[in-house]
Design a protein around this motif. Structure first.
Motif, short mmCIF file in Angstrom:
data_model
loop_
_atom_site.label_atom_id
_atom_site.label_comp_id
_atom_site.label_asym_id
_atom_site.label_seq_id
_atom_site.Cartn_x
_atom_site.Cartn_y
_atom_site.Cartn_z
N ILE A 272 0.85 -1.20 0.00
CA ILE A 272 0.00 0.00 0.00
C ILE A 272 0.87 1.23 0.00
O ILE A 272 2.02 1.20 0.46
N GLU A 273 0.34 2.31 -0.53
CA GLU A 273 0.98 3.62 -0.45
C GLU A 273 -0.03 4.56 0.19
O GLU A 273 -1.17 4.66 -0.25
N ILE A 274 0.43 5.22 1.23
CA ILE A 274 -0.43 6.16 1.95
C ILE A 274 0.33 7.44 2.20
O ILE A 274 1.57 7.44 2.23
N GLN A 275 -0.41 8.53 2.39
CA GLN A 275 0.23 9.79 2.74
C GLN A 275 0.12 9.96 4.24
O GLN A 275 -0.96 9.86 4.81
N ARG A 276 1.26 10.21 4.85
CA ARG A 276 1.34 10.35 6.30
C ARG A 276 0.40 11.44 6.81
O ARG A 276 -0.35 11.24 7.76
N ASN A 277 0.41 12.60 6.14
CA ASN A 277 -0.42 13.73 6.59
C ASN A 277 -1.91 13.42 6.46
O ASN A 277 -2.70 13.77 7.33
N GLU A 278 -2.30 12.75 5.37
CA GLU A 278 -3.71 12.39 5.20
C GLU A 278 -4.14 11.39 6.27
O GLU A 278 -5.24 11.49 6.80
N LEU A 279 -3.28 10.44 6.57
CA LEU A 279 -3.59 9.46 7.60
C LEU A 279 -3.70 10.15 8.97
O LEU A 279 -4.60 9.85 9.75
N ALA A 280 -2.80 11.08 9.23
CA ALA A 280 -2.85 11.83 10.49
C ALA A 280 -4.14 12.65 10.58
O ALA A 280 -4.77 12.72 11.65
N GLN A 281 -4.54 13.26 9.48
CA GLN A 281 -5.80 14.02 9.47
C GLN A 281 -6.99 13.09 9.69
O GLN A 281 -7.91 13.43 10.43
N TYR A 282 -6.97 11.94 9.05
CA TYR A 282 -8.05 10.97 9.18
C TYR A 282 -8.24 10.56 10.64
O TYR A 282 -9.37 10.42 11.12
N PHE A 283 -7.14 10.36 11.35
CA PHE A 283 -7.20 9.95 12.75
C PHE A 283 -7.12 11.11 13.72
O PHE A 283 -7.07 10.90 14.93
N ASP A 284 -7.05 12.32 13.19
CA ASP A 284 -6.96 13.53 14.01
C ASP A 284 -5.82 13.43 15.03
O ASP A 284 -6.02 13.56 16.24
N CYS A 285 -4.64 13.15 14.48
CA CYS A 285 -3.46 13.03 15.33
C CYS A 285 -2.27 13.68 14.62
O CYS A 285 -2.38 14.09 13.47
N ALA A 286 -1.17 13.77 15.31
CA ALA A 286 0.05 14.34 14.73
C ALA A 286 0.71 13.30 13.81
O ALA A 286 0.61 12.09 14.08
N PRO A 287 1.38 13.75 12.75
CA PRO A 287 2.11 12.81 11.89
C PRO A 287 3.12 11.96 12.67
O PRO A 287 3.40 10.83 12.29
N SER A 288 3.64 12.50 13.76
CA SER A 288 4.59 11.73 14.57
C SER A 288 3.94 10.49 15.17
O SER A 288 4.61 9.48 15.41
N GLN A 289 2.62 10.54 15.40
CA GLN A 289 1.90 9.36 15.90
C GLN A 289 1.90 8.26 14.83
O GLN A 289 2.08 7.09 15.14
N ILE A 290 1.76 8.67 13.58
CA ILE A 290 1.81 7.71 12.47
C ILE A 290 3.21 7.11 12.41
O ILE A 290 3.37 5.89 12.27
N ASN A 291 4.23 7.96 12.54
CA ASN A 291 5.62 7.47 12.54
C ASN A 291 5.84 6.46 13.66
O ASN A 291 6.50 5.44 13.46
N TYR A 292 5.31 6.75 14.83
CA TYR A 292 5.46 5.86 15.98
C TYR A 292 4.87 4.48 15.66
O TYR A 292 5.50 3.45 15.91
N VAL A 293 3.67 4.47 15.10
CA VAL A 293 3.01 3.20 14.78
C VAL A 293 3.83 2.43 13.74
O VAL A 293 4.06 1.23 13.88
N LEU A 294 4.29 3.14 12.71
CA LEU A 294 5.08 2.47 11.67
C LEU A 294 6.37 1.90 12.23
O LEU A 294 6.76 0.78 11.89
#
Length: 152
Positions: free
Chosen positions: A24-46
């Protein structure tokens, strides 16, 4: 915080399951907006949930909106590779052990001479000179990711 991490992890895993190629290809910022969180939260999960030890290869690009490519590699299908990633390489590997693995791949015709030379340069001490943490830990992470790409 951990509840949100679990939700994000489950969401990404569901996306991977829904694809027929495990990529899959996803955009970090879009995912962060979807979950209403900071992009760093996405980085942490990854970083914590989609590591090479767990059979995931992550490619990240910055600029132009940036994207993250996540590849699920089935390391369980090949017990030798699974053992190599989890037990032989582990969290840290010396240059000589890494070179030994690379040599065996060349001898078994898993990689070409050119790939062999590139891998040796990438994993060498000279390349890792400016690393501020343990070179053997960084070397192990690089080698595991290379193996996952080879399996892809």
């Amino acid at each position: 915080m951990s509840k949100l991490s679990n939700i994000i992890e489950d969401f990404i895993k569901k996306l991977l399951e829904d694809t027929n190629n495990g990529v899959i290809e996803i955009q970090r910022n879009e995912l962060a907006q979807y979950f209403d969180c900071a992009p760093s939260q996405i980085n942490y999960v990854l970083t914590t949930r989609f590591s090479s030890d767990k059979g995931y290869y992550i490619e990240s690009r910055r600029g132009g909106g940036g994207y993250i490519k996540i590849v699920k590699v089935n390391i369980n299908r090949d017990k030798y590779i699974q053992n190599l990633i989890l037990n032989i390489i582990g969290d840290s590997i010396t240059k000589s052990k890494a070179y030994g693995i690379i040599e065996s791949f060349l001898e078994e015709d898993i990689i070409t001479e050119r790939e062999h030379n590139i891998m040796k340069v990438v994993l060498g001490d000279r390349t890792l000179d400016n690393v501020n943490c343990d070179k053997n830990v960084v070397r192990a992470d690089i080698l595991k990711n290379i193996l996952l790409v080879l399996l892809e």
